[in-house]
Design an enzyme around this catalytic site. Structure first.
Site, PDB file in Angstrom:
ATOM      1  N   THR A 180       2.699 -10.956  20.246  1.00  0.00           N
ATOM      2  CA  THR A 180       3.431  -9.715  20.530  1.00  0.00           C
ATOM      3  C   THR A 180       2.600  -8.849  21.471  1.00  0.00           C
ATOM      4  OG1 THR A 180       2.570  -8.534  18.594  1.00  0.00           O
ATOM      5  CG2 THR A 180       4.608  -9.777  18.294  1.00  0.00           C
ATOM      6  N   GLU A 202      -4.720  -9.330   5.701  1.00  0.00           N
ATOM      7  CA  GLU A 202      -5.181  -8.069   5.104  1.00  0.00           C
ATOM      8  C   GLU A 202      -5.870  -8.345   3.764  1.00  0.00           C
ATOM      9  OE1 GLU A 202      -3.311  -3.620   4.941  1.00  0.00           O
ATOM     10  OE2 GLU A 202      -1.967  -5.287   4.547  1.00  0.00           O
ATOM     11  N   GLY A 224       3.291  -5.368  22.390  1.00  0.00           N
ATOM     12  CA  GLY A 224       3.643  -3.951  22.366  1.00  0.00           C
ATOM     13  C   GLY A 224       4.845  -3.658  23.249  1.00  0.00           C
ATOM     14  N   ASN A 245       0.837  -1.209   0.000  1.00  0.00           N
ATOM     15  CA  ASN A 245       0.000   0.000   0.000  1.00  0.00           C
ATOM     16  C   ASN A 245       0.864   1.248   0.000  1.00  0.00           C
ATOM     17  OD1 ASN A 245      -2.294  -1.606   0.383  1.00  0.00           O
ATOM     18  ND2 ASN A 245      -2.244  -1.380   2.611  1.00  0.00           N
ATOM     19  N   ASP A 288       4.589  -5.594  11.870  1.00  0.00           N
ATOM     20  CA  ASP A 288       5.120  -6.127  10.602  1.00  0.00           C
ATOM     21  C   ASP A 288       6.639  -6.226  10.656  1.00  0.00           C
ATOM     22  OD1 ASP A 288       2.536  -6.142   9.581  1.00  0.00           O
ATOM     23  OD2 ASP A 288       2.717  -4.095   8.809  1.00  0.00           O
TER      24      ASP A 288
HETATM   25  P1  ATP Z   1       1.297  -2.136  15.095  1.00  0.00           P
HETATM   26  O1  ATP Z   1      -0.159  -2.500  14.871  1.00  0.00           O
HETATM   27  O2  ATP Z   1       1.494  -0.858  15.851  1.00  0.00           O
HETATM   28  O3  ATP Z   1       2.129  -2.275  13.887  1.00  0.00           O
HETATM   29  P2  ATP Z   1       1.215  -4.543  16.555  1.00  0.00           P
HETATM   30  O4  ATP Z   1       0.048  -4.183  17.444  1.00  0.00           O
HETATM   31  O5  ATP Z   1       0.958  -5.477  15.442  1.00  0.00           O
HETATM   32  O6  ATP Z   1       1.911  -3.239  16.077  1.00  0.00           O
HETATM   33  P3  ATP Z   1       2.772  -4.852  18.924  1.00  0.00           P
HETATM   34  O7  ATP Z   1       2.550  -6.038  19.753  1.00  0.00           O
HETATM   35  O8  ATP Z   1       2.176  -3.555  19.390  1.00  0.00           O
HETATM   36  O9  ATP Z   1       2.347  -5.199  17.438  1.00  0.00           O
HETATM   37  O10 ATP Z   1       4.330  -4.574  18.745  1.00  0.00           O
HETATM   38  C1  ATP Z   1       5.204  -5.456  18.053  1.00  0.00           C
HETATM   39  C2  ATP Z   1       6.590  -5.260  18.626  1.00  0.00           C
HETATM   40  O11 ATP Z   1       6.976  -3.876  18.435  1.00  0.00           O
HETATM   41  C3  ATP Z   1       6.694  -5.491  20.125  1.00  0.00           C
HETATM   42  O12 ATP Z   1       6.923  -6.870  20.424  1.00  0.00           O
HETATM   43  C4  ATP Z   1       7.862  -4.587  20.498  1.00  0.00           C
HETATM   44  O13 ATP Z   1       9.093  -5.205  20.180  1.00  0.00           O
HETATM   45  C5  ATP Z   1       7.695  -3.399  19.563  1.00  0.00           C
HETATM   46  N1  ATP Z   1       6.918  -2.328  20.213  1.00  0.00           N
HETATM   47  C6  ATP Z   1       5.641  -1.966  19.957  1.00  0.00           C
HETATM   48  N2  ATP Z   1       5.259  -0.942  20.759  1.00  0.00           N
HETATM   49  C7  ATP Z   1       6.339  -0.651  21.535  1.00  0.00           C
HETATM   50  C8  ATP Z   1       6.604   0.317  22.565  1.00  0.00           C
HETATM   51  N3  ATP Z   1       5.660   1.165  22.978  1.00  0.00           N
HETATM   52  N4  ATP Z   1       7.832   0.322  23.114  1.00  0.00           N
HETATM   53  C9  ATP Z   1       8.793  -0.521  22.728  1.00  0.00           C
HETATM   54  N5  ATP Z   1       8.604  -1.461  21.761  1.00  0.00           N
HETATM   55  C10 ATP Z   1       7.402  -1.519  21.178  1.00  0.00           C
HETATM   56  O1  RIB Z   2       0.513  -2.826   9.704  1.00  0.00           O
HETATM   57  C1  RIB Z   2       0.636  -1.517   9.223  1.00  0.00           C
HETATM   58  C2  RIB Z   2       0.126  -1.435   7.818  1.00  0.00           C
HETATM   59  O2  RIB Z   2      -1.271  -1.697   7.826  1.00  0.00           O
HETATM   60  C3  RIB Z   2       0.272  -0.064   7.182  1.00  0.00           C
HETATM   61  O3  RIB Z   2       1.487   0.076   6.500  1.00  0.00           O
HETATM   62  C4  RIB Z   2      -0.943   0.028   6.282  1.00  0.00           C
HETATM   63  O4  RIB Z   2      -0.640   0.062   4.916  1.00  0.00           O
HETATM   64  C5  RIB Z   2      -1.812  -1.177   6.641  1.00  0.00           C
HETATM   65  O5  RIB Z   2      -1.694  -2.168   5.704  1.00  0.00           O
END
Ligand code: ATP
Ligand code: RIB
Length: 296
Positions: free
Chosen positions: A216, A140, A218, A12, A249
């Protein structure tokens, strides 16, 4: 191992507005910044795996427009094998993203030409790939695409990694074909109908115990459970958070690259967390992935 990682998923263009707070319905507010960046869960994971040091190919759909042209040129410049890029009739996929002052996002995806991929095109690409070791897919795009990819991958005894994002109800067939399932906490809660008062570790132990699972969490890092019941927990480093878009990702791509490089699971998990946590202090998805944090 150390063959090629093939990622099937959306490419995207991310149109991101940075705001102090998300507007209410009917309200107009000023944002502080706007960026146009490369995104899409498939392309993000491919770029992350490549920057982590792996040999990577991507199957995605692009439109015959400026976003498609820029995306293809960018993926080539990253060194990704783009022979599996399909050109459809619809426009290239876009994501409209709002990021607030806490670095949290809200995303609307319009997948466009990515949806014109077909199961046949995907199966053939997997079957014809000469040196495949891992196939990665997300949710997705329609689950049928991931199923087609994983079915063909299984005929070649290749490892399959499913990132069930965004949250959907997974088809049993897709779960059965996945060696690894890597959700974030929201997706895991939705897969298990977990209530917030229920212990997550107990749920992690019991969720499809014959699979390898990695949730994961965060800023709390991640928990891995193998198909033998071994549990590995790793915390995330304390990091300044500017924009978490694409962190999940980045994690999936980096973890796949570490597995591909033959790393022990704990090392692979620590590496994926380091890679993903590094990305949250920068804006954007692919623009935030480190280029100086290779697995080898
Ligand atoms: P997003 O949707 O924001 O791309 P996600 O929700 O799929 O992320 P998360 O579990 O939030 O995935 O995060 C993936 C990894 O990114 C975590 O395991 C960590 O290593 C890193 N991460 C995410 N948020 C934080 C944070 N606030 N501080 C430090 N590391 C983070
Ligand atoms: O996971 C993040 C991605 O979700 C963004 O890059 C956006 O394009 C959506 O696909």
């Amino acid at each position: 191992m150390s063959g090629q990682i093939l990622v099937i998923g959306a490419a995207n263009t991310d149109l991101t507005a940075y705001v102090d707070r998300i507007p209410e319905g009917g309200e107009t507010i000023h944002g502080s910044n706007f960026t146009t960046g490369f995104g899409g869960k498939g392309a993000n994971q491919a770029v992350a795996a490549k920057r982590a040091g792996a040999d990577v190919a991507l199957i995605a759909g692009l439109g015959a427009d400026i976003f498609g042209e820029n995306t293809k040129a960018h993926l080539e410049a990253e060194g990704i094998d783009t022979s599996g890029i399909f050109y459809g009739k619809q426009p290239s996929g876009v994501a409209h993203i709002w990021v607030d002052a806490k670095g949290e996002n809200r995303i609307i995806i319009i997948p466009g030409a990515n949806l014109e991929l077909t199961e046949e095109f995907i199966s053939n690409a997997v079957l014809q790939s000469p040196n495949l070791s891992i196939v990665v897919a997300q949710c997705e795009l329609p689950q049928e695409f991931a199923i087609a990819a994983f079915k063909s991958a299984k005929t070649k005894k290749v490892i399959t990694i499913l990132n069930p994002a965004p949250a959907v109800t997974l088809f049993d067939e897709l779960i059965a074909l996945s060696d690894w399932i890597i959700p974030n906490q929201i997706e895991f809660d939705s897969l298990t109908n977990r209530r917030t008062d229920q212990n997550i570790e107990e749920q992690i132990k019991n969720f499809y115990p014959e699979k390898n699972l990695l949730v994961t969490l965060g800023s709390n890092g991640a928990i891995l459970r193998t198909s033998h019941g071994e549990i590995i927990k790793v915390t995330a480093p304390n990091t300044e958070v500017i924009d978490t878009t694409g962190a999940g990702d980045g994690f999936v791509g980096a973890f796949a690259a570490a597995l591909n490089a033959g790393k022990e699971l704990k090392t692979a998990l620590e590496y994926a967390i380091r890679f993903a946590s590094n990305s949250v202090s920068k804006k954007g998805a692919q623009s935030s992935y480190p280029t100086d944090l290779k697995i080898n």
